[in-house]
Design a protein around this motif. Structure first.
Motif, PDB file in Angstrom:
ATOM      1  N   THR A   1      -6.604   5.954  -2.410  1.00 20.34           N
ATOM      2  CA  THR A   1      -6.806   6.130  -3.513  1.00 20.34           C
ATOM      3  C   THR A   1      -6.212   5.169  -4.528  1.00 20.34           C
ATOM      4  O   THR A   1      -4.956   4.753  -4.269  1.00 20.34           O
ATOM      5  N   THR A   2      -6.844   4.841  -5.503  1.00 15.50           N
ATOM      6  CA  THR A   2      -6.256   4.267  -6.507  1.00 15.50           C
ATOM      7  C   THR A   2      -5.529   5.101  -7.705  1.00 15.50           C
ATOM      8  O   THR A   2      -5.859   6.119  -7.811  1.00 15.50           O
ATOM      9  N   SER A   3      -4.976   4.291  -8.449  1.00 14.34           N
ATOM     10  CA  SER A   3      -4.353   5.302  -9.639  1.00 14.34           C
ATOM     11  C   SER A   3      -5.222   5.830 -10.769  1.00 14.34           C
ATOM     12  O   SER A   3      -5.089   6.689 -11.487  1.00 14.34           O
ATOM     13  N   GLN A   4      -6.695   4.947 -10.667  1.00 12.69           N
ATOM     14  CA  GLN A   4      -7.642   5.528 -11.477  1.00 12.69           C
ATOM     15  C   GLN A   4      -8.315   6.395 -10.919  1.00 12.69           C
ATOM     16  O   GLN A   4      -9.508   6.827 -11.668  1.00 12.69           O
ATOM     17  N   GLY A   5      -8.108   6.954  -9.652  1.00 14.21           N
ATOM     18  CA  GLY A   5      -8.895   8.093  -8.892  1.00 14.21           C
ATOM     19  C   GLY A   5      -9.925   7.398  -8.045  1.00 14.21           C
ATOM     20  O   GLY A   5     -10.833   8.400  -7.549  1.00 14.21           O
TER      21      GLY A   5
ATOM     22  N   ILE B   1     -11.534   6.497  -4.333  1.00 15.20           N
ATOM     23  CA  ILE B   1     -11.238   6.999  -3.234  1.00 15.20           C
ATOM     24  C   ILE B   1     -11.925   6.349  -2.241  1.00 15.20           C
ATOM     25  O   ILE B   1     -13.298   6.036  -2.339  1.00 15.20           O
TER      26      ILE B   1
ATOM     27  N   SER C   1      -5.720  13.325  -1.621  1.00 14.46           N
ATOM     28  CA  SER C   1      -5.774  13.506  -3.071  1.00 14.46           C
ATOM     29  C   SER C   1      -4.339  13.138  -3.448  1.00 14.46           C
ATOM     30  O   SER C   1      -3.509  12.930  -2.447  1.00 14.46           O
ATOM     31  N   ARG C   2      -4.044  13.059  -4.813  1.00 15.29           N
ATOM     32  CA  ARG C   2      -2.612  12.529  -5.225  1.00 15.29           C
ATOM     33  C   ARG C   2      -2.351  13.111  -6.374  1.00 15.29           C
ATOM     34  O   ARG C   2      -3.174  13.538  -7.455  1.00 15.29           O
ATOM     35  N   ASP C   3      -1.096  13.361  -6.765  1.00 20.51           N
ATOM     36  CA  ASP C   3      -0.449  13.731  -7.926  1.00 20.51           C
ATOM     37  C   ASP C   3       0.485  12.577  -8.599  1.00 20.51           C
ATOM     38  O   ASP C   3       1.444  12.353  -7.946  1.00 20.51           O
ATOM     39  N   ASN C   4      -0.214  11.951  -9.746  1.00 22.33           N
ATOM     40  CA  ASN C   4       0.281  10.698 -10.184  1.00 22.33           C
ATOM     41  C   ASN C   4       1.705  11.137 -10.797  1.00 22.33           C
ATOM     42  O   ASN C   4       2.766  10.445 -10.897  1.00 22.33           O
TER      43      ASN C   4
END
Length: 121
Positions: A51-55, A57, A70-73
């Motif tokens: 996943t990138t920091s911009q969402g 996937i 999924s990620r929690d920035n």
């Protein structure tokens, strides 16, 4: 120092589920891409999900529809939810991230220590 700290993994029966988590800790300035790789005995390491920091996937074709990343920035955390697990999913799973640390200011690749996932009855 920047560390990727993984949790989760273990032994599960075919068809079961597991969740892996990974937190980037330490002198972190910015986290860009985060993802999970795996390596089975005698095989090359392969990208499972990213996943990138911009969402953005991406998934390995063989896990599409079964795994969710999924990620929690805000918490510098990435989660891999694995379902409908198959014996061929057995491998050491590694968290990976592209991070700019406070110390150097240079984009750097970091790896977790790896966690074993075994799918077996």
């Amino acid at each position: 120092q920047v560390q990727l700290v993984e949790a989760g993994g273990g032994l599960v029966e075919p068809g079961g589920s597991l969740t892996l988590s990974c937190v980037a800790s330490g002198s972190v300035h910015t986290v860009y891409g985060m993802g999970w790789y795996r390596q089975a005995p005698g095989k090359e390491r392969e990208l499972v999900a990213a996943t990138t920091s911009q969402g953005g996937i991406d998934y390995l074709d063989s896990v599409k529809g079964r795994f969710t990343i999924s990620r929690d920035n805000a918490k510098n955390t990435v989660i891999l939810q694995m379902g409908s697990l198959k014996p061929e999913d057995s491998a050491v799973y590694y968290c990976a991230a592209k991070i700019v640390p406070l110390t150097t200011g240079a984009l750097t690749d970091y790896w977790g220590q790896g966690t074993q996932v075994t799918v077996s009855s």
